[in-house]
Design a protein around this motif. Structure first.
Motif, PDB file in Angstrom:
ATOM      1  N   LEU A 197      37.635  73.996  57.696  1.00 32.62           N
ATOM      2  CA  LEU A 197      37.660  74.643  56.390  1.00 32.62           C
ATOM      3  C   LEU A 197      37.792  76.158  56.522  1.00 32.62           C
ATOM      4  CD1 LEU A 197      34.926  72.646  54.421  1.00 32.62           C
ATOM      5  CD2 LEU A 197      37.413  72.424  54.258  1.00 32.62           C
ATOM      6  N   GLU A 198      37.114  76.737  57.526  1.00 32.14           N
ATOM      7  CA  GLU A 198      37.190  78.185  57.718  1.00 32.14           C
ATOM      8  C   GLU A 198      38.558  78.599  58.259  1.00 32.14           C
ATOM      9  OE1 GLU A 198      34.079  80.031  59.894  1.00 32.14           O
ATOM     10  OE2 GLU A 198      32.484  78.923  58.896  1.00 32.14           O
ATOM     11  N   GLU A 199      39.055  77.872  59.241  1.00 29.13           N
ATOM     12  CA  GLU A 199      40.288  78.285  59.906  1.00 29.13           C
ATOM     13  C   GLU A 199      41.501  78.150  58.997  1.00 29.13           C
ATOM     14  OE1 GLU A 199      42.482  77.610  64.220  1.00 29.13           O
ATOM     15  OE2 GLU A 199      41.199  76.049  63.395  1.00 29.13           O
ATOM     16  N   THR A 200      41.475  77.216  58.070  1.00 31.95           N
ATOM     17  CA  THR A 200      42.644  76.988  57.215  1.00 31.95           C
ATOM     18  C   THR A 200      42.552  77.731  55.889  1.00 31.95           C
ATOM     19  OG1 THR A 200      41.619  74.956  56.353  1.00 31.95           O
ATOM     20  CG2 THR A 200      43.137  74.732  58.217  1.00 31.95           C
ATOM     21  N   ASP A 201      41.554  78.588  55.724  1.00 35.97           N
ATOM     22  CA  ASP A 201      41.450  79.423  54.526  1.00 35.97           C
ATOM     23  C   ASP A 201      41.708  80.868  54.947  1.00 35.97           C
ATOM     24  OD1 ASP A 201      40.842  80.821  52.237  1.00 35.97           O
ATOM     25  OD2 ASP A 201      39.011  79.707  51.794  1.00 35.97           O
ATOM     26  N   PHE A 202      42.918  81.347  54.701  1.00 31.31           N
ATOM     27  CA  PHE A 202      43.308  82.668  55.183  1.00 31.31           C
ATOM     28  C   PHE A 202      42.608  83.801  54.440  1.00 31.31           C
ATOM     29  CE2 PHE A 202      47.690  81.112  56.888  1.00 31.31           C
ATOM     30  CZ  PHE A 202      47.026  80.453  57.911  1.00 31.31           C
ATOM     31  N   SER A 203      42.035  83.533  53.277  1.00 34.32           N
ATOM     32  CA  SER A 203      41.260  84.580  52.599  1.00 34.32           C
ATOM     33  C   SER A 203      39.999  84.897  53.401  1.00 34.32           C
ATOM     34  CB  SER A 203      40.900  84.138  51.178  1.00 34.32           C
ATOM     35  OG  SER A 203      40.101  82.961  51.191  1.00 34.32           O
ATOM     36  N   ILE A 204      39.442  83.895  54.084  1.00 40.72           N
ATOM     37  CA  ILE A 204      38.297  84.133  54.977  1.00 40.72           C
ATOM     38  C   ILE A 204      38.734  84.987  56.155  1.00 40.72           C
ATOM     39  CG2 ILE A 204      36.659  83.013  56.539  1.00 40.72           C
ATOM     40  CD1 ILE A 204      36.541  80.672  54.646  1.00 40.72           C
ATOM     41  N   GLU A 205      39.912  84.712  56.707  1.00 37.95           N
ATOM     42  CA  GLU A 205      40.399  85.507  57.836  1.00 37.95           C
ATOM     43  C   GLU A 205      40.625  86.961  57.434  1.00 37.95           C
ATOM     44  OE1 GLU A 205      43.933  85.582  61.228  1.00 37.95           O
ATOM     45  OE2 GLU A 205      43.698  83.836  59.919  1.00 37.95           O
ATOM     46  N   ALA A 206      41.124  87.202  56.209  1.00 48.14           N
ATOM     47  CA  ALA A 206      41.314  88.582  55.731  1.00 48.14           C
ATOM     48  C   ALA A 206      39.977  89.321  55.692  1.00 48.14           C
ATOM     49  CB  ALA A 206      41.967  88.571  54.352  1.00 48.14           C
ATOM     50  N   ALA A 207      38.934  88.638  55.215  1.00 51.55           N
ATOM     51  CA  ALA A 207      37.601  89.249  55.175  1.00 51.55           C
ATOM     52  C   ALA A 207      37.078  89.482  56.595  1.00 51.55           C
ATOM     53  CB  ALA A 207      36.643  88.362  54.387  1.00 51.55           C
ATOM     54  N   ASN A 208      37.372  88.550  57.515  1.00 50.67           N
ATOM     55  CA  ASN A 208      36.938  88.714  58.908  1.00 50.67           C
ATOM     56  C   ASN A 208      37.597  89.920  59.567  1.00 50.67           C
ATOM     57  OD1 ASN A 208      35.344  86.422  58.703  1.00 50.67           O
ATOM     58  ND2 ASN A 208      36.832  85.073  59.679  1.00 50.67           N
ATOM     59  N   LEU A 209      38.885  90.144  59.281  1.00 45.56           N
ATOM     60  CA  LEU A 209      39.588  91.295  59.846  1.00 45.56           C
ATOM     61  C   LEU A 209      38.942  92.604  59.395  1.00 45.56           C
ATOM     62  CD1 LEU A 209      43.286  90.097  59.401  1.00 45.56           C
ATOM     63  CD2 LEU A 209      42.174  90.587  61.582  1.00 45.56           C
ATOM     64  N   ALA A 210      38.608  92.667  58.108  1.00 38.34           N
ATOM     65  CA  ALA A 210      37.981  93.881  57.581  1.00 38.34           C
ATOM     66  C   ALA A 210      36.607  94.102  58.211  1.00 38.34           C
ATOM     67  CB  ALA A 210      37.872  93.787  56.059  1.00 38.34           C
ATOM     68  N   GLU A 211      35.827  93.039  58.370  1.00 33.73           N
ATOM     69  CA  GLU A 211      34.489  93.157  58.943  1.00 33.73           C
ATOM     70  C   GLU A 211      34.561  93.525  60.428  1.00 33.73           C
ATOM     71  OE1 GLU A 211      30.215  92.840  59.086  1.00 33.73           O
ATOM     72  OE2 GLU A 211      31.735  93.285  57.572  1.00 33.73           O
ATOM     73  N   PHE A 212      35.493  92.921  61.161  1.00 33.41           N
ATOM     74  CA  PHE A 212      35.648  93.221  62.585  1.00 33.41           C
ATOM     75  C   PHE A 212      36.039  94.689  62.783  1.00 33.41           C
ATOM     76  CE2 PHE A 212      37.862  93.297  66.664  1.00 33.41           C
ATOM     77  CZ  PHE A 212      37.032  92.538  67.471  1.00 33.41           C
ATOM     78  N   ALA A 213      36.950  95.183  61.953  1.00 35.69           N
ATOM     79  CA  ALA A 213      37.368  96.583  62.051  1.00 35.69           C
ATOM     80  C   ALA A 213      36.203  97.522  61.759  1.00 35.69           C
ATOM     81  CB  ALA A 213      38.521  96.842  61.090  1.00 35.69           C
ATOM     82  N   ARG A 214      35.376  97.177  60.778  1.00 36.43           N
ATOM     83  CA  ARG A 214      34.223  98.021  60.428  1.00 36.43           C
ATOM     84  C   ARG A 214      33.229  98.096  61.584  1.00 36.43           C
ATOM     85  NH1 ARG A 214      29.131  97.645  58.823  1.00 36.43           N
ATOM     86  NH2 ARG A 214      29.148  95.357  58.935  1.00 36.43           N
ATOM     87  N   LEU A 215      32.942  96.964  62.210  1.00 37.09           N
ATOM     88  CA  LEU A 215      31.954  96.929  63.281  1.00 37.09           C
ATOM     89  C   LEU A 215      32.445  97.631  64.548  1.00 37.09           C
ATOM     90  CD1 LEU A 215      30.700  93.240  62.853  1.00 37.09           C
ATOM     91  CD2 LEU A 215      29.433  95.324  62.310  1.00 37.09           C
ATOM     92  N   ASN A 216      33.767  97.663  64.765  1.00 38.42           N
ATOM     93  CA  ASN A 216      34.321  98.259  65.982  1.00 38.42           C
ATOM     94  C   ASN A 216      35.020  99.591  65.721  1.00 38.42           C
ATOM     95  OD1 ASN A 216      34.138  96.093  68.351  1.00 38.42           O
ATOM     96  ND2 ASN A 216      34.604  94.975  66.468  1.00 38.42           N
ATOM     97  N   LYS A 217      34.721 100.214  64.595  1.00 38.00           N
ATOM     98  CA  LYS A 217      35.420 101.460  64.245  1.00 38.00           C
ATOM     99  C   LYS A 217      35.136 102.593  65.234  1.00 38.00           C
ATOM    100  CE  LYS A 217      31.954 103.255  60.952  1.00 38.00           C
ATOM    101  NZ  LYS A 217      30.914 102.283  61.278  1.00 38.00           N
ATOM    102  N   ASP A 218      33.995 102.550  65.916  1.00 35.24           N
ATOM    103  CA  ASP A 218      33.650 103.612  66.869  1.00 35.24           C
ATOM    104  C   ASP A 218      34.052 103.268  68.304  1.00 35.24           C
ATOM    105  OD1 ASP A 218      32.496 105.134  64.820  1.00 35.24           O
ATOM    106  OD2 ASP A 218      30.558 104.114  65.032  1.00 35.24           O
ATOM    107  N   VAL A 219      34.694 102.111  68.500  1.00 33.57           N
ATOM    108  CA  VAL A 219      35.134 101.714  69.841  1.00 33.57           C
ATOM    109  C   VAL A 219      36.595 102.121  69.995  1.00 33.57           C
ATOM    110  CG1 VAL A 219      35.357  99.818  71.481  1.00 33.57           C
ATOM    111  CG2 VAL A 219      33.551  99.751  69.757  1.00 33.57           C
ATOM    112  N   ALA A 220      36.866 103.014  70.938  1.00 33.30           N
ATOM    113  CA  ALA A 220      38.206 103.600  71.055  1.00 33.30           C
ATOM    114  C   ALA A 220      39.247 102.592  71.526  1.00 33.30           C
ATOM    115  CB  ALA A 220      38.163 104.784  72.018  1.00 33.30           C
ATOM    116  N   PHE A 221      38.823 101.550  72.265  1.00 34.61           N
ATOM    117  CA  PHE A 221      39.802 100.661  72.892  1.00 34.61           C
ATOM    118  C   PHE A 221      39.864  99.273  72.259  1.00 34.61           C
ATOM    119  CE2 PHE A 221      35.819 100.512  75.246  1.00 34.61           C
ATOM    120  CZ  PHE A 221      35.538  99.154  75.286  1.00 34.61           C
ATOM    121  N   ILE A 222      39.191  99.046  71.125  1.00 36.51           N
ATOM    122  CA  ILE A 222      39.201  97.749  70.460  1.00 36.51           C
ATOM    123  C   ILE A 222      39.676  97.928  69.018  1.00 36.51           C
ATOM    124  CG2 ILE A 222      37.799  95.827  69.594  1.00 36.51           C
ATOM    125  CD1 ILE A 222      38.130  95.641  72.528  1.00 36.51           C
ATOM    126  N   THR A 223      40.576  97.070  68.574  1.00 35.18           N
ATOM    127  CA  THR A 223      41.030  97.123  67.192  1.00 35.18           C
ATOM    128  C   THR A 223      41.534  95.746  66.771  1.00 35.18           C
ATOM    129  OG1 THR A 223      42.451  98.319  65.627  1.00 35.18           O
ATOM    130  CG2 THR A 223      43.413  97.772  67.757  1.00 35.18           C
TER     131      THR A 223
END
Length: 550
Positions: A197-223
């Protein structure tokens, strides 16, 4: 349609529909899908064996659910030989592409025939074609270059039917697997359903991308790619276009001047950070989901993300520490603290600790640097299920993620062990003051519990002495860990008893059949006939019971 009206349409359509009701999961569709799978297996003549290429083609023909299995197996060196893993690695990105006309038709359906209001142009050549979706390069009207991830039409229904077939098989298997020591296959399938259910709902993936970027915003080599949620829904994901090099292309990376060992070390360090600090980690870090661009490590395909709350992160750190020190009692306490639900009246603590001892003994001959933590976590999950200790699904995800990341980085870091890496990360990020406060608090709690236990023990001792002097003491004994053997013994005795009854009915009915007793039916006395019938029914019941319970 105006753009704001278009977006309202996206997020209102199907949002209140029960996911299971969207798919035809009737008995008829289940049997139709099962017949199709059986036909594919016969066509590939699996009983005659298969080459690596034939195995990949078999999984491709069986559909997206089985392609996902192949992608996982491609990183498991302890399961498959290298020739098979190399062939299955092609499933990570190289699936038969959809015709571009079908992609445009799907976009028109998702955007209600207002595709041109969103995209200025779309490249007809796919960037990648996977089992679940196909990705195309496109340009927005504001000039941004994006990647459109379009879900394959009908793929959700097919995957749902595959899992529904697995549900049916697990349900029937549960009738034959009654032993409490066995894994409940129904729980495994339900966990697979939630992942689907999670993998086939791309709106969840869009939210995951935003959250991942927020958590790693201070990491120079991860995006990760920037999402465009205003143009995305459950079947279409619009995100920043990443023109990078897949980490599978090791020769290309070397030619561009990249240090593979440095890349591997950075990925491992960041993955430990994702698990222990963020509690939000990529659960499927296979080589097709990690790219290198402009000196940065880019994670894509964030449809499945594992989540740890603060309690789970602390408990997982204790599990790793206990594994590193080979301490069975600490590992038991950490697992019980991690458990979602536990009933101390049901958990056999002695058996649980004994099984953990046996597990650690299997790894005792290994140096800590040689321990396969992924395989060990998998063994721990299996052990806890056998001992009725329920762990959260996140521990399964982190186990799978660690196994995958180890397989992914085999060609990058020559010799590494994620136990050491996680333990070093814990040591480097530990706050000495907070650690001291936690230790003092834990010591105070244990001291208070010990004092209370001593007071209770003194009271029990006095009461016991009074009962002994009056001759009133009675002792009730229970042999821990004996429930399962006694249950098996009881079942054997019951079958023997019924066997004697069957023999008695047959012998007695045969003796009466030779008499002239009336009334008679089918040439034998009625009483003799019912004796034979009862013996026959009991015989069939015993045979069925033996077949079911092994």
């Amino acid at each position: 349609m105006p753009r704001n009206t278009l977006l309202t349409y996206f997020f209102s359509a199907g949002s209140d529909v029960d996911p299971e009701k969207r798919f035809d999961l009737s008995r008829r569709s289940r049997m139709r899908r099962l017949r199709k799978i059986t036909s594919i297996l016969r066509r590939h003549n699996i009983l005659g064996g298969f080459t690596p290429v034939e195995f990949r083609e078999l999984l491709e023909d069986m559909g997206p659910s089985f392609i996902k299995v192949g992608q996982t197996l491609s990183t498991r060196s302890e399961i498959l030989p290298k020739a098979y893993r190399d062939e299955l690695s092609k499933l990570q990105m190289q699936c038969e592409p959809l015709p571009f006309e079908d992609v445009l038709e799907a976009l028109d359906t998702f955007y209600d025939h207002h595709r041109d209001d969103v995209f200025a142009s779309i490249d007809p050549t796919p960037l990648g074609s996977a089992s679940l979706a196909q990705v195309h390069k496109a340009t927005l009207h504001n000039g941004d270059v994006v990647a459109i991830k379009v879900q394959r039409p009908g793929v959700r229904a097919t995957m749902a039917q595959d899992i529904d077939v697995m549900r049916m098989l697990a349900r029937h298997a549960s009738f034959f697997i009654r032993d409490n020591q066995m894994v409940d296959l129904r729980d495994v399938v339900e966990e697979l359903w939630q992942t689907f259910l999670e993998e086939t709902d791309f709106s969840i993936e869009a939210a995951n991308l935003a959250e991942f970027a927020r958590l790693n915003k201070d990491v120079a080599f991860i995006t990760c790619p920037k999402p465009y949620p205003e143009y995305s829904n459950e079947s279409v994901l619009v995100m920043e276009y990443v023109d990078g090099i897949s980490i599978r292309e090791t020769e290309t990376l070397r030619a561009r001047g990249y240090n593979l060992e440095e890349i591997g070390e950075k990925i491992l360090d960041n993955y430990a950070t994702q698990i222990l600090d963020h509690g939000f980690f990529h659960a499927d870090p296979h080589p097709g989901n990690i790219f290198i661009k402009d000196g940065k490590i880019v994670y894509i395909d964030l449809g499945i993300m594992g989540r740890f709350n603060a309690r789970d992160r602390a408990a997982f750190g204790k599990i790793i520490a206990a594994v590193g020190t080979q301490n069975a009692s600490k590992l038991r306490d950490a697992l019980l603290a991690f458990a979602v639900q536990k009933d101390n009246a049901e958990i056999d603590q002695g058996l649980f600790l004994a099984n953990i001892d046996l597990l650690l003994q299997d790894y005792a001959t290994c140096d800590v640097a040689d321990i396969d933590i992924g395989a060990m976590l998998t063994d721990i999950v299996s052990l806890t299920r056998q001992c009725k200790v329920t762990l959260p699904s996140s521990i399964t995800m982190v186990s799978r993620g660690i196994v995958t990341i180890e397989g992914t980085l085999t060609n990058f870091v020559g010799s590494f062990n994620i136990v050491d890496i996680i333990n070093k990360h814990i040591q480097n990020t530990r706050d000495a003051k907070a650690d001291l406060e936690d230790s003092l608090e834990e010591a105070a709690i244990h001291l208070a519990q010990a004092a209370q236990s001593m007071v209770q023990a003194a009271g029990y001792t006095g009461e016991t002495m009074r009962m002994i002097t009056r001759g009133q003491l009675k002792v009730n004994m229970e042999v821990l860990g004996s429930e399962v053997p006694l249950a098996h013994l009881g079942r054997i005795v019951n079958r023997l008893t019924i066997g004697l009854m069957i023999a008695g009915l047959f012998v007695g009915s045969s003796l009466m059949a030779q008499s002239s007793m009336e009334p008679r039916w089918l040439g034998v006395p009625v009483l003799s006939f019912f004796g034979y019938l009862g013996a026959f029914i009991l015989s069939v019941w015993v045979i069925v019971d033996i077949a079911r319970k092994k």
